[in-house]
Enzyme design. Structure first.
Site, PDB file in Angstrom:
ATOM      1  N   LEU A  41     -28.084 -17.673  44.935  1.00  0.00           N
ATOM      2  CA  LEU A  41     -28.216 -16.711  43.845  1.00  0.00           C
ATOM      3  C   LEU A  41     -26.794 -16.306  43.489  1.00  0.00           C
ATOM      4  CD1 LEU A  41     -31.013 -14.088  44.711  1.00  0.00           C
ATOM      5  CD2 LEU A  41     -30.923 -15.589  42.724  1.00  0.00           C
ATOM      6  N   ASP A  42     -26.466 -16.285  42.207  1.00  0.00           N
ATOM      7  CA  ASP A  42     -25.132 -15.866  41.791  1.00  0.00           C
ATOM      8  C   ASP A  42     -24.873 -14.440  42.252  1.00  0.00           C
ATOM      9  OD1 ASP A  42     -24.679 -18.259  40.394  1.00  0.00           O
ATOM     10  OD2 ASP A  42     -25.678 -17.467  38.620  1.00  0.00           O
ATOM     11  N   ALA A  43     -23.604 -14.087  42.353  1.00  0.00           N
ATOM     12  CA  ALA A  43     -23.238 -12.733  42.781  1.00  0.00           C
ATOM     13  C   ALA A  43     -23.850 -11.684  41.855  1.00  0.00           C
ATOM     14  CB  ALA A  43     -21.721 -12.577  42.830  1.00  0.00           C
ATOM     15  N   SER A  45     -26.674 -11.825  40.352  1.00  0.00           N
ATOM     16  CA  SER A  45     -28.144 -11.867  40.396  1.00  0.00           C
ATOM     17  C   SER A  45     -28.603 -11.195  41.681  1.00  0.00           C
ATOM     18  CB  SER A  45     -28.635 -13.314  40.361  1.00  0.00           C
ATOM     19  OG  SER A  45     -28.247 -13.943  39.156  1.00  0.00           O
TER      20      SER A  45
END
Length: 178
Positions: A41-43, A45
């Site tokens: 998960l992106d930072a 998100s």
């Protein structure tokens, strides 16, 4: 072992960071030793991140060939129309090719934890929530899909991967599920 973790906003989906200054990582949440993220998960998100110490299980959970559905609650800027939702359902063209069809429905504003920092509120610009389920896992795919139909993402929370759901987990907490 399989662990469900509610990744907070701003935290990297890894245990180390070499940037200066270092960014928050999974290392500060008391997770069991030897586990690693099955997917990312992106930072910027939030939500469900599965971790495991089982390589083949990690592969089954994260490899797009296994088509694990991933469900996101997406706060978007704008008012989604039936046409916009139909385009998401059909699959949209991104710069790296067309996406597979997705499930996309309007969602009443969900009862979520506050985000830190909060999403910027603008009185003159409406926002809405969409439940979006995809079976791929391209880089920043959900954000790119909503932008492609004219709905920039404001907040992105993954709530499910396959049968695993985030219910009952506060940000930064985890539980064993297998």
């Amino acid at each position: 072992m399989l662990i469900a973790f509610n990744k907070p906003y701003g935290v990297l989906s890894q245990f180390t960071d070499r940037s200066v200054p270092p960014r928050p990582t999974l290392a500060t949440f008391g997770l069991p030793p030897g586990v690693y993220a099955a997917g990312r998960l992106d930072a910027d998100s939030e939500g469900l991140l599965l971790l495991t110490d089982d390589g083949p299980l990690a592969h089954r959970l994260s490899d797009p060939r296994h088509k694990q559905p991933k469900t996101y609650w997406v706060q978007v800027e704008g008012s989604p129309t039936d046409d916009m939702l139909a385009r998401l359902r059909a699959g949209v063209m991104l710069n790296d090719g067309p996406t597979l069809p997705a499930e996309a429905t309007l969602l009443p504003p969900p009862a979520l934890w506050p985000r830190d920092p909060p999403v910027r509120f603008r009185k003159t610009v409406p926002d809405a929530w969409i439940a979006l389920t995809i079976t791929e896992g391209r880089n920043r795919q959900v954000r790119r899909m909503t932008a492609a139909v004219g709905l920039p993402t404001l907040r992105l929370v993954r709530v499910a991967v396959g049968p695993h759901r985030i219910e009952g987990l506060a940000p930064g907490t985890w539980r064993k599920i297998g």
